[in-house]
Design a protein around this motif. Structure first.
Motif, PDB file in Angstrom:
ATOM      1  N   ASP A  14       0.818  -1.219   0.000  1.00 46.69           N
ATOM      2  CA  ASP A  14       0.000   0.000   0.000  1.00 46.69           C
ATOM      3  C   ASP A  14       0.854   1.272   0.000  1.00 46.69           C
ATOM      4  OD1 ASP A  14       0.979  -0.365   2.587  1.00 46.69           O
ATOM      5  OD2 ASP A  14      -0.893   0.197   3.573  1.00 46.69           O
ATOM      6  N   TYR A  15       2.107   1.156  -0.421  1.00 48.43           N
ATOM      7  CA  TYR A  15       3.038   2.281  -0.424  1.00 48.43           C
ATOM      8  C   TYR A  15       2.508   3.456  -1.243  1.00 48.43           C
ATOM      9  CZ  TYR A  15       7.215   5.043  -1.249  1.00 48.43           C
ATOM     10  OH  TYR A  15       8.115   6.073  -1.329  1.00 48.43           O
ATOM     11  N   ARG A  16       2.764   4.652  -0.720  1.00 52.71           N
ATOM     12  CA  ARG A  16       2.500   5.878  -1.471  1.00 52.71           C
ATOM     13  C   ARG A  16       3.572   6.891  -1.114  1.00 52.71           C
ATOM     14  NH1 ARG A  16      -1.568   9.567   0.973  1.00 52.71           N
ATOM     15  NH2 ARG A  16      -1.408   9.208   3.182  1.00 52.71           N
ATOM     16  N   GLN A  17       3.799   7.818  -2.042  1.00 52.94           N
ATOM     17  CA  GLN A  17       4.889   8.770  -1.875  1.00 52.94           C
ATOM     18  C   GLN A  17       4.468  10.140  -2.380  1.00 52.94           C
ATOM     19  OE1 GLN A  17       8.851   7.506  -2.956  1.00 52.94           O
ATOM     20  NE2 GLN A  17       9.285   9.458  -3.920  1.00 52.94           N
ATOM     21  N   GLY A  62       5.304  17.791  -3.336  1.00 48.82           N
ATOM     22  CA  GLY A  62       3.872  18.085  -3.400  1.00 48.82           C
ATOM     23  C   GLY A  62       3.046  17.148  -4.255  1.00 48.82           C
ATOM     24  N   ARG A  63       3.659  16.229  -4.985  1.00 52.34           N
ATOM     25  CA  ARG A  63       2.926  15.327  -5.883  1.00 52.34           C
ATOM     26  C   ARG A  63       2.819  13.944  -5.264  1.00 52.34           C
ATOM     27  NH1 ARG A  63       4.374  13.737 -12.099  1.00 52.34           N
ATOM     28  NH2 ARG A  63       3.118  11.856 -12.140  1.00 52.34           N
ATOM     29  N   TRP A  64       1.595  13.453  -5.097  1.00 52.32           N
ATOM     30  CA  TRP A  64       1.354  12.109  -4.549  1.00 52.32           C
ATOM     31  C   TRP A  64       1.370  11.069  -5.653  1.00 52.32           C
ATOM     32  CZ3 TRP A  64       1.648  10.490   0.232  1.00 52.32           C
ATOM     33  CH2 TRP A  64       1.400  11.372   1.281  1.00 52.32           C
ATOM     34  N   ASP A  65       1.993   9.929  -5.366  1.00 53.21           N
ATOM     35  CA  ASP A  65       1.996   8.776  -6.265  1.00 53.21           C
ATOM     36  C   ASP A  65       1.692   7.520  -5.459  1.00 53.21           C
ATOM     37  OD1 ASP A  65       2.710   9.930  -8.776  1.00 53.21           O
ATOM     38  OD2 ASP A  65       4.787  10.073  -8.102  1.00 53.21           O
ATOM     39  N   ASP A  66       1.003   6.569  -6.088  1.00 55.45           N
ATOM     40  CA  ASP A  66       0.816   5.264  -5.471  1.00 55.45           C
ATOM     41  C   ASP A  66       2.005   4.378  -5.856  1.00 55.45           C
ATOM     42  OD1 ASP A  66       0.352   4.503  -8.125  1.00 55.45           O
ATOM     43  OD2 ASP A  66      -1.773   4.099  -7.814  1.00 55.45           O
ATOM     44  N   ARG A  67       1.975   3.145  -5.422  1.00 57.35           N
ATOM     45  CA  ARG A  67       3.114   2.246  -5.661  1.00 57.35           C
ATOM     46  C   ARG A  67       3.354   2.032  -7.156  1.00 57.35           C
ATOM     47  NH1 ARG A  67       4.187  -3.939  -3.996  1.00 57.35           N
ATOM     48  NH2 ARG A  67       6.416  -3.787  -3.810  1.00 57.35           N
ATOM     49  N   ALA A  68       2.302   1.897  -7.946  1.00 60.58           N
ATOM     50  CA  ALA A  68       2.462   1.676  -9.388  1.00 60.58           C
ATOM     51  C   ALA A  68       3.128   2.884 -10.057  1.00 60.58           C
ATOM     52  CB  ALA A  68       1.111   1.386 -10.030  1.00 60.58           C
ATOM     53  N   ALA A  69       2.712   4.086  -9.702  1.00 56.12           N
ATOM     54  CA  ALA A  69       3.325   5.292 -10.266  1.00 56.12           C
ATOM     55  C   ALA A  69       4.778   5.425  -9.801  1.00 56.12           C
ATOM     56  CB  ALA A  69       2.516   6.521  -9.893  1.00 56.12           C
ATOM     57  N   PHE A  70       5.045   5.045  -8.541  1.00 57.36           N
ATOM     58  CA  PHE A  70       6.416   5.050  -8.041  1.00 57.36           C
ATOM     59  C   PHE A  70       7.278   4.084  -8.855  1.00 57.36           C
ATOM     60  CE2 PHE A  70       9.500   3.019  -5.096  1.00 57.36           C
ATOM     61  CZ  PHE A  70      10.325   4.115  -4.874  1.00 57.36           C
ATOM     62  N   ALA A  71       6.766   2.895  -9.149  1.00 55.92           N
ATOM     63  CA  ALA A  71       7.505   1.911  -9.951  1.00 55.92           C
ATOM     64  C   ALA A  71       7.803   2.470 -11.342  1.00 55.92           C
ATOM     65  CB  ALA A  71       6.721   0.606 -10.049  1.00 55.92           C
ATOM     66  N   ASP A  87       5.891  -4.734   8.793  1.00 58.41           N
ATOM     67  CA  ASP A  87       6.972  -5.648   8.400  1.00 58.41           C
ATOM     68  C   ASP A  87       8.317  -4.945   8.190  1.00 58.41           C
ATOM     69  OD1 ASP A  87       6.672  -4.362   5.956  1.00 58.41           O
ATOM     70  OD2 ASP A  87       5.989  -6.145   4.876  1.00 58.41           O
ATOM     71  N   GLY A  88       8.382  -3.623   8.416  1.00 63.59           N
ATOM     72  CA  GLY A  88       9.641  -2.895   8.322  1.00 63.59           C
ATOM     73  C   GLY A  88       9.903  -2.229   6.991  1.00 63.59           C
ATOM     74  N   ARG A  89       9.019  -2.434   6.016  1.00 59.48           N
ATOM     75  CA  ARG A  89       9.171  -1.749   4.732  1.00 59.48           C
ATOM     76  C   ARG A  89       8.515  -0.375   4.813  1.00 59.48           C
ATOM     77  NH1 ARG A  89       6.862  -5.927   0.426  1.00 59.48           N
ATOM     78  NH2 ARG A  89       5.323  -6.229   2.082  1.00 59.48           N
ATOM     79  N   PHE A  90       8.899   0.508   3.895  1.00 58.07           N
ATOM     80  CA  PHE A  90       8.269   1.819   3.844  1.00 58.07           C
ATOM     81  C   PHE A  90       6.816   1.692   3.417  1.00 58.07           C
ATOM     82  CE2 PHE A  90      12.738   3.357   3.004  1.00 58.07           C
ATOM     83  CZ  PHE A  90      12.861   4.105   4.166  1.00 58.07           C
ATOM     84  N   ARG A  91       5.928   2.342   4.150  1.00 60.83           N
ATOM     85  CA  ARG A  91       4.514   2.423   3.790  1.00 60.83           C
ATOM     86  C   ARG A  91       4.223   3.778   3.127  1.00 60.83           C
ATOM     87  NH1 ARG A  91       0.546   0.928   8.156  1.00 60.83           N
ATOM     88  NH2 ARG A  91       0.328  -0.978   6.946  1.00 60.83           N
ATOM     89  N   ARG A  92       4.905   4.812   3.623  1.00 59.51           N
ATOM     90  CA  ARG A  92       4.670   6.164   3.115  1.00 59.51           C
ATOM     91  C   ARG A  92       5.958   6.954   3.233  1.00 59.51           C
ATOM     92  NH1 ARG A  92       4.041  10.480   6.182  1.00 59.51           N
ATOM     93  NH2 ARG A  92       3.531   9.176   7.983  1.00 59.51           N
ATOM     94  N   ILE A  93       6.268   7.716   2.184  1.00 58.36           N
ATOM     95  CA  ILE A  93       7.370   8.677   2.217  1.00 58.36           C
ATOM     96  C   ILE A  93       6.841  10.009   1.721  1.00 58.36           C
ATOM     97  CG2 ILE A  93       9.528   9.389   1.085  1.00 58.36           C
ATOM     98  CD1 ILE A  93      10.486   6.520   1.191  1.00 58.36           C
ATOM     99  N   GLU A  94       7.205  11.059   2.437  1.00 55.92           N
ATOM    100  CA  GLU A  94       6.958  12.429   1.993  1.00 55.92           C
ATOM    101  C   GLU A  94       8.306  13.114   1.970  1.00 55.92           C
ATOM    102  OE1 GLU A  94       3.455  14.456   3.553  1.00 55.92           O
ATOM    103  OE2 GLU A  94       2.903  12.572   4.544  1.00 55.92           O
ATOM    104  N   GLU A  95       8.655  13.693   0.818  1.00 54.98           N
ATOM    105  CA  GLU A  95       9.980  14.278   0.676  1.00 54.98           C
ATOM    106  C   GLU A  95       9.951  15.564  -0.128  1.00 54.98           C
ATOM    107  OE1 GLU A  95      12.309  11.210  -1.246  1.00 54.98           O
ATOM    108  OE2 GLU A  95      11.401  11.597  -3.183  1.00 54.98           O
ATOM    109  N   THR A  96      10.943  16.382   0.163  1.00 61.31           N
ATOM    110  CA  THR A  96      11.177  17.615  -0.573  1.00 61.31           C
ATOM    111  C   THR A  96      12.600  17.545  -1.097  1.00 61.31           C
ATOM    112  OG1 THR A  96       9.674  18.858   0.833  1.00 61.31           O
ATOM    113  CG2 THR A  96      11.292  20.128  -0.396  1.00 61.31           C
ATOM    114  N   THR A  97      12.785  17.921  -2.361  1.00 62.85           N
ATOM    115  CA  THR A  97      14.107  17.830  -2.978  1.00 62.85           C
ATOM    116  C   THR A  97      14.636  19.212  -3.326  1.00 62.85           C
ATOM    117  OG1 THR A  97      13.221  17.620  -5.213  1.00 62.85           O
ATOM    118  CG2 THR A  97      13.537  15.580  -3.959  1.00 62.85           C
TER     119      THR A  97
END
Length: 134
Positions: free
Chosen positions: A36-39, A43-52, A108-118
């Motif tokens: 269920d990862y999202r990032q 300012g732009r949200w992506d789901d796991r498929a868009a992240f891939a 399980d220790g994997r990332f579920r959500r990341i919010e970042e600024t570059t």
């Protein structure tokens, strides 16, 4: 007695995603990112498929690079860091980006959500969106 959960970290995740060419993309993503990862990047949200899709694009343009973490904090299911990613693109140009990252781990220790600024430190103006390019 329950076993302690080992959490991933950004250096290991980015190394698998971008700098380990023999590792299949799906396997690299599965190692570090929950189903269920999202990032949100700049300012732009992506789901796991868009992240891939984003990582697949980066794999097509990145020849190598490194990650340097300056500060890193993990408390329970929360994680934060400040890191610089330096990539050498296949065209020979170099990009350096500073990233401020806040994350949540899945059980399980994997990332579920990341919010970042570059922040682009070095590179062409067209590289400014490298953190979300497709």
């Amino acid at each position: 007695m329950t076993a302690a959960v080992t959490h991933t970290d950004i250096t290991t995740a980015l190394t698998d995603l971008l700098f380990t060419p023999g590792l299949e993309l799906a396997e690299a993503i599965d190692r570090h990112f929950a189903p269920d990862y999202r990032q949100r990047t700049d300012g732009r949200w992506d789901d796991r498929a868009a992240f891939a899709e984003h990582i697949a694009h980066l794999r097509a343009v990145v020849a190598g690079g490194s990650v340097e973490v300056f500060e890193e904090l993990s408390a329970g299911n929360l994680y934060a860091d400040r890191h610089v990613v330096e990539v050498v693109k296949k065209d020979g140009s170099t990009v350096r980006m500073e990233v401020y990252l806040f994350a949540e781990f899945a059980p399980d220790g994997r990332f579920r959500r990341i919010e970042e600024t570059t922040l682009l430190l070095a590179g062409a103006e067209s590289d400014r969106d490298m953190g979300s390019a497709r």
